[in-house]
Scaffold this motif. Structure first.
Motif, short mmCIF file in Angstrom:
data_model
loop_
_atom_site.label_atom_id
_atom_site.label_comp_id
_atom_site.label_asym_id
_atom_site.label_seq_id
_atom_site.Cartn_x
_atom_site.Cartn_y
_atom_site.Cartn_z
N ALA B 22 10.12 5.62 -9.18
CA ALA B 22 11.04 5.29 -8.71
C ALA B 22 11.15 3.93 -9.37
O ALA B 22 10.43 3.27 -10.20
CB ALA B 22 9.76 5.45 -7.00
N ALA B 24 11.28 0.52 -8.83
CA ALA B 24 11.15 -0.25 -7.65
C ALA B 24 9.95 -1.80 -8.47
O ALA B 24 10.16 -2.06 -9.64
CB ALA B 24 9.72 0.08 -7.02
N GLY B 29 6.12 -1.71 -3.46
CA GLY B 29 7.28 -0.98 -3.72
C GLY B 29 7.27 0.36 -3.78
O GLY B 29 7.78 1.20 -3.19
N ASN B 32 5.25 2.25 -1.74
CA ASN B 32 5.98 2.42 -0.03
C ASN B 32 7.06 3.72 -0.35
O ASN B 32 7.29 4.57 0.22
CB ASN B 32 6.70 1.08 0.60
N ALA B 33 6.81 3.18 -1.28
CA ALA B 33 8.85 4.50 -1.96
C ALA B 33 8.22 5.87 -2.17
O ALA B 33 8.72 7.00 -1.25
CB ALA B 33 8.93 4.53 -3.08
N THR B 36 7.12 6.92 1.90
CA THR B 36 8.31 7.27 2.34
C THR B 36 8.88 9.01 2.02
O THR B 36 9.48 9.32 2.52
CB THR B 36 9.44 6.44 2.02
N SER B 37 8.55 9.52 0.57
CA SER B 37 8.49 10.47 -0.03
C SER B 37 8.02 11.56 0.57
O SER B 37 7.80 12.77 0.53
CB SER B 37 9.81 10.44 -1.19
#
Lengths: 142, 92
Positions: B22, B24, B29, B32-33, B36-37
């Protein structure tokens, strides 16, 4: 005893390595990783690898594996086409039952093999895995 | 994109995948990515206050973020970030 986890089939050589490490390190705690694969509903442990106990202070009641040794273990598994199935450590002069210290940092999915060692040698071996409620439940060793 | 190495015990939340990628700007970050996924992984990384759990270490390359700026450690594209479970315990 829970049946939600796959039973462990620990090859004799891997079991002997873990027991031997427990005896060699006595009266201190030993620690290490073990590898293998999940196949036909069984968690097959084919090898164990000794890792240095880097815990500062009294190692008779504590163990710790460094982050770098953990990364090496993951890389080793990938290179060899194996799965890092769990961690073993010894409880000198103490039963093979997880302590609060073991529970506090336990990860899901890993098998936690504990080798109980008395002065005369290994007394017994048991294995545990974290439940979804973050409690240890015993795994069957075939 | 930065690469995040998932430790074996958390791969049950990533469909068995060992790598997550990801974009970030910092470690928080990137984590968190991932959260979230991939449902279910967050509670193993962060406590209720949103801080990294004490038994989770994160390395950027070969450096522990505790020796850098913690979850605020900046990352760049092509950085390799590893989630490392703290392995410790004892009999009493």
């Amino acid at each position: 005893m829970s049946h939600q986890f796959l039973p462990l089939d620990i090859h004799p050589s891997a079991m002997n390595d873990m027991k031997g490490h427990g005896e060699d390190a006595f009266p201190n705690e030993c620690c290490g990783f073990f590898y293998g694969e999940e196949k036909n509903g069984v968690r097959v442990v084919s090898s164990a690898k000794r890792i240095e106990n880097v815990k500062e202070g009294d190692q008779r009641r504590r163990f710790e594996i460094s982050g770098k040794d953990y990364m090496k273990a993951e890389r080793f598994a990938t290179q060899e086409g194996l799965t890092l199935l769990g961690i073993y450590h010894s409880h000198p002069l103490h039963p093979a039952i997880p302590s609060e210290h073991d529970l506090a940092v336990a990860m899901p999915w890993f098998s936690y093999v504990i080798v109980s060692v008395e002065k005369e040698g290994v007394d017994h071996v048991r294995s545990w895995q974290l439940s979804t409620e973050r409690q240890f439940e015993e795994e069957i060793i075939k | 994109m930065a690469t995040l190495i998932i430790p074996t015990p958390l791969r049950k939340f990533t469909d068995g995948k060992s790598v997550f990628e990801a974009s970030a700007s910092d470690v928080r970050g990137l984590l968190n990515a991932l959260s979230t996924s991939h449902e279910g992984i967050q509670k193993h990384l962060f406590d209720d206050a949103g801080e990294l759990r004490s038994f989770i270490r994160v390395y950027v390359g070969d450096e522990d973020i505790n020796e850098l700026e913690g979850a605020d450690t900046k990352i760049e594209d092509r950085d390799e970030v590893s989630i490392i479970p703290a392995i410790a315990g004892g009999s009493k």
